[in-house]
Write a protein that holds these residues in place. Structure first.
Motif, short mmCIF file in Angstrom:
data_model
loop_
_atom_site.label_atom_id
_atom_site.label_comp_id
_atom_site.label_asym_id
_atom_site.label_seq_id
_atom_site.Cartn_x
_atom_site.Cartn_y
_atom_site.Cartn_z
N SER A 188 75.16 49.27 72.24
CA SER A 188 75.01 48.42 73.21
C SER A 188 73.74 47.58 72.77
CB SER A 188 74.52 48.93 74.72
OG SER A 188 75.69 49.57 74.94
N GLU A 189 72.81 48.14 71.83
CA GLU A 189 71.57 47.51 71.28
C GLU A 189 71.86 46.72 70.03
OE1 GLU A 189 72.66 50.55 70.31
OE2 GLU A 189 71.65 51.39 68.72
N VAL A 190 73.07 46.55 69.62
CA VAL A 190 73.28 45.73 68.11
C VAL A 190 73.80 44.34 68.69
CG1 VAL A 190 74.62 45.80 66.32
CG2 VAL A 190 74.00 48.01 67.22
N ASN A 199 64.07 41.98 72.94
CA ASN A 199 63.39 43.30 73.06
C ASN A 199 64.39 44.54 72.84
OD1 ASN A 199 60.76 43.16 72.25
ND2 ASN A 199 60.04 42.93 74.41
N GLY A 200 64.21 45.37 72.04
CA GLY A 200 64.98 46.61 72.02
C GLY A 200 66.15 46.57 71.30
N LYS A 201 66.71 45.30 71.00
CA LYS A 201 67.76 45.04 70.22
C LYS A 201 67.78 45.45 68.64
CE LYS A 201 70.13 44.04 74.06
NZ LYS A 201 71.18 44.78 74.56
N ILE A 202 68.67 45.30 68.12
CA ILE A 202 68.53 45.31 66.75
C ILE A 202 69.84 44.64 66.02
CG2 ILE A 202 69.88 47.78 66.30
CD1 ILE A 202 66.98 47.43 64.42
N CYS A 227 80.83 46.39 69.71
CA CYS A 227 81.42 47.11 71.11
C CYS A 227 80.46 47.95 71.38
CB CYS A 227 82.69 47.85 70.58
SG CYS A 227 83.66 48.43 71.71
N GLU A 228 80.24 47.90 72.79
CA GLU A 228 79.18 48.37 73.73
C GLU A 228 79.55 50.04 73.48
OE1 GLU A 228 79.64 48.20 78.07
OE2 GLU A 228 80.53 46.28 77.15
N ASP A 229 78.61 50.86 73.83
CA ASP A 229 78.90 52.41 73.94
C ASP A 229 79.69 53.05 75.19
OD1 ASP A 229 77.40 53.08 71.67
OD2 ASP A 229 75.32 52.75 72.95
N ASP A 230 81.02 52.92 74.89
CA ASP A 230 82.06 53.28 76.01
C ASP A 230 83.21 53.56 75.41
OD1 ASP A 230 82.89 51.84 79.13
OD2 ASP A 230 84.40 52.33 77.69
N THR A 250 83.77 52.15 61.51
CA THR A 250 82.90 52.14 62.82
C THR A 250 81.68 52.43 62.41
OG1 THR A 250 83.19 54.26 63.80
CG2 THR A 250 84.94 52.65 64.16
N THR A 251 80.68 51.86 62.79
CA THR A 251 79.37 52.42 62.98
C THR A 251 78.64 52.89 64.28
OG1 THR A 251 78.23 50.12 63.04
CG2 THR A 251 78.68 51.06 60.94
N GLY A 252 77.71 53.94 64.26
CA GLY A 252 77.06 54.36 65.56
C GLY A 252 77.83 55.64 66.18
#
Ligand SMILES: Nc1nc2c(c(=O)[nH]1)N[C@H]1C(S)=C(S)[C@@H](COP(=O)(O)OP(=O)(O)OC[C@H]3O[C@@H](n4cnc5c(N)ncnc54)[C@H](O)[C@@H]3O)O[C@H]1N2
Ligand code: MOO
Length: 406
Positions: A188-190, A199-202, A227-230, A250-252
């Motif tokens: 969700s930070e990407v 702020n807090g994103k990458i 895609c968010e963490d879900d 996929t990554t993450g």
């Protein structure tokens, strides 16, 4: 259960990971016929042989005069003119023809003299220079002979090959259809480049570097999907993209955090895990799974970790699966020093170059920072720093050249 299968769920070595992928993932390789204008960078699917000699006839490389040479004779009567594309009449002894560059040498002639080396006087040429019988003739088949192999199955088409195919009159050849791939970046930070920073994103370095790496291995990449963490959303996105893709990367989400969902996601898609984690630094955290003979490769969110698995394992899988075949092991002479000890083999960015016929490699990564994407700039290979070693000037190291090196 064979040795390969027993190790499947443990951490595997790079070579084991490649072997497992090649054994378990059987992407259907489609062969297509394409116009030679459109095959640059494609992999050839069958041997190609020239049906004709190139050039197809003995021809003149100069504008000049052709005749049957008598080495003592310096004067010939001009009886005809032959232009490129024409077929001239037979030349008798003592006669010559004015001939243009690229025109076929007529019967009876065996020698050409350049226009500027003769004087034309009243229907005759005269010259003073010495001539050699047979001089200035490009022989039929001198470049490529009929039946000669132009390209072999597995070759990558370059511009030189396209020139020779065209010369041989070949309009279309069979090539392997490119592999198709989709990249799904979870987290969700990407955010994608081009968006305003929050702020807090990458920014999505992982998606973009893998996109270009896949392209460099001649895969068609349809999309970079965030895609968010879900669990539900990620598995749906994977399944949707598997319809049109041979490979989904996929990554993450492959570590042990509260939102590192990829093991559950893979379970939900019904894909079969074929190995987890490769025994390398940086990273190595990953999940490889197969469904319907297609590959789902879940890499780390950390781009340097994702790239080290791509460069060491996925690159070789792509080489073989795309039809190019296994790459030979390459070794180079290390330049500089790399001071970091590691219990596992470490893959770092390098720059390989040839000097005085020897292959050298310089580390682009001075190991002073942990996550150093910057070292990827101007890299053309990855260097394997063997576990427990700190190579110095002159040591022999294994490298994996990137496609841009060759
Ligand atoms: N308790 C432990 N925590 C962690 C361990 C461990 O062994 N025990 N291993 C660490 C290592 S090493 C790595 S590498 C990471 C791998 O984590 P994940 O693969 O699950 O990846 P994320 O947590 O999703 O992200 C890691 C890192 O990368 C950033 N990120 C994510 N996606 C992108 C992207 N597309 N482009 C750029 N950067 C991205 C993300 O924000 C995180 O900073 O786990 C450690 N933790
Ligand atoms: O697996 Mo990690 O690469 O050490 O950041």
């Amino acid at each position: 259960m064979n040795c390969l299968e027993r190790k499947v769920l443990d951490m595997v070595s790079v070579d084991e990971a490649v072997d497992i992928l090649l054994e378990k993932v059987n992407i259907e390789r489609i062969i297509e016929e394409k116009n030679i204008k459109d095959i640059y960078g494609y992999i050839v699917a069958e041997d190609i042989v020239s049906d004709i000699n190139i050039p197809p006839f003995d021809r003149s490389p100069y504008d000049g005069y052709c005749f049957c040479a008598d080495e003592n004779k310096k004067r010939y009567e001009v009886v005809q003119t032959i232009y490129a594309g024409d077929i001239g009449g037979k030349i008798e002894s003592g006669e010559c023809a004015a001939i243009m560059t690229g025109a076929a040498i007529p019967d009876g002639a065996d020698t050409v003299i350049k226009k500027e080396d003769v004087k034309y006087i009243d229907g005759f040429i005269e010259f003073e220079c010495d001539i050699k019988k047979g001089q200035n003739i490009v022989l039929c088949g001198e470049d490529v002979s009929k039946g000669e192999k132009i390209l072999a199955k597995g070759d990558i088409v370059d511009s030189g090959s396209i020139g020779v195919l065209a010369y041989a009159g070949i309009e279309k050849i069979k090539v392997f259809k490119r592999l198709s791939a989709t990249i799904i970046n979870t987290g969700s930070e990407v955010i994608n480049p081009g968006n305003k920073y929050e702020n807090g994103k990458i920014y999505n370095a992982g998606g973009y570097i893998l996109y270009s790496k896949l392209k460099s291995y001649r895969a068609d990449v349809s999309d970079i999907v965030l895609c968010e963490d879900d669990i539900e959303k990620i598995s749906d996105t994977i399944e949707k993209n598997m319809i049109s893709s041979d490979i989904v990367i996929t990554t993450g989400g492959v570590s042990v955090g509260d939102k590192d969902f990829m093991p559950e996601v893979i379970e939900k898609t019904g894909a079969k895990i074929i190995f987890r984690n490769v025994d390398i630094r940086p990273g190595g955290l990953c999940i490889a799974a197969v469904k319907n003979n297609k590959l789902i490769m879940c890499l780390s969110g950390n781009p340097t970790a994702a790239v080290s698995v791509f460069d060491s394992v996925i690159s070789e899988f792509l080489n073989v699966t795309s039809g190019k075949g296994k790459k030979k092991k390459t070794q180079a002479i290390f330049k500089g020093r790399f001071d970091k000890n590691s219990k596992r083999d470490r893959y770092i960015n390098g720059y390989a170059y040839i000097d005085d016929t020897k292959l050298y490699v310089r580390a682009n990564d001075d190991c002073s920072r942990k996550a150093r994407m910057f070292s990827g700039i101007k890299s053309n290979c990855t260097i394997r720093i063997k576990s427990g070693t700190k190579p110095v000037d002159g040591d022999i190291v294994d490298i994996i050249p990137f496609p841009e090196f060759i």
